[in-house]
Design an enzyme around this catalytic site. Structure first.
Site, mmCIF file in Angstrom:
data_model
loop_
_atom_site.group_PDB
_atom_site.id
_atom_site.type_symbol
_atom_site.label_atom_id
_atom_site.label_comp_id
_atom_site.label_asym_id
_atom_site.label_seq_id
_atom_site.Cartn_x
_atom_site.Cartn_y
_atom_site.Cartn_z
ATOM 1 N N ASP A 32 -1.820 10.101 -2.298
ATOM 2 C CA ASP A 32 -1.073 9.683 -3.486
ATOM 3 C C ASP A 32 -1.870 9.960 -4.755
ATOM 4 O OD1 ASP A 32 1.415 8.143 -2.529
ATOM 5 O OD2 ASP A 32 -0.180 7.265 -1.312
ATOM 6 N N ASP A 174 8.445 7.094 3.565
ATOM 7 C CA ASP A 174 7.207 6.604 2.962
ATOM 8 C C ASP A 174 7.431 5.206 2.395
ATOM 9 O OD1 ASP A 174 4.836 6.198 1.610
ATOM 10 O OD2 ASP A 174 5.167 7.763 0.114
#
Length: 224
Positions: A32, A174
């Protein structure tokens, strides 16, 4: 389903050891990159990808929670060793063909993510250039949120649209994926799960946690 550990959850003081334990079971790593603008959080950077690349040959996904996304950041992620670039659909829709050409020329894969509030129909004008579609099952940018139950239907919608449009994207989920919903996610048609706390909090020993998760995924596949 494929296993994609979310590295924002790993211990940054022992990255090499964590990667060593995860590598035998991991299909790709999810990194991320959050810029404080797309959402009010900050996380990893392309430089982290560069360091991780030194200790693994597994594919690495640069997951860009980035506002005003431009070619130079994509290029930097690729230089650092990213194999997959996933971008916010609400930011890159008007540039997706240009960005996808840049990424594909570099022999990497292209993906976008949809927030929980966005329907699968948003990708209909460019689904043919996608290698991966990430369905966020929590609001973007923060771990520990409750799983959005509408995600199961959204997976089914993404799978149906993929078949009707002759697209070939991998459906990845996710956020909030853990033992309580693995089977439902598998049955709904998810191809891969990004695992954060659902993996890293499963057992105090990371090697045991990833091994148990792998065995569970294998059982689900065998039973299907």
């Amino acid at each position: 389903m494929k296993i994609a550990p979310s590295l924002m959850n790993m211990g940054l003081l022992h990255v090499k050891d964590d990667i060593k334990q995860l590598d035998p079971y991991t299909d790709f790593y999810h990194v991320d990159i959050i810029d404080w603008h797309y959402v009010k959080n900050m996380c990893l950077s392309p430089q982290v990808i560069k360091e991780i690349r030194k200790v693994t040959d597994k594919p690495i996904e640069a997951h860009l929670y980035v506002d005003n996304l431009e070619e130079d950041l994509i290029d930097y992620c690729l230089q650092c060793g990213a194999d997959i670039i996933t971008m916010p659909s609400d930011i890159v829709g008007r540039s997706i063909h240009r960005f996808s050409k840049l990424i594909h020329v570099r022999k990497a894969k292209v993906g976008v993510f949809l927030n929980p509030s966005q329907p699968v129909s948003e990708i209909q004008q460019y689904s043919d250039v996608l290698d991966q579609l990430i369905l966020l099952s929590v609001d973007p940018g923060f771990t520990g949120q409750d799983f959005v139950q509408g995600t199961f239907q959204k997976i089914a919608n993404a799978k149906s649209y993929r078949e009707k449009s002759s697209s070939d994207y991998m459906i990845t989920v996710d956020g909030g994926c853990n033992q309580s919903n693995f089977k439902r996610l598998f049955d709904a048609g998810a191809d891969a799960l990004v695992l954060g706390r659902g993996l890293f909090d499963r057992n105090a020993d990371l090697g045991t946690a990833i091994s148990e998760t792998y065995k569970e995924f294998t059982r689900l596949e065998a039973a299907s």
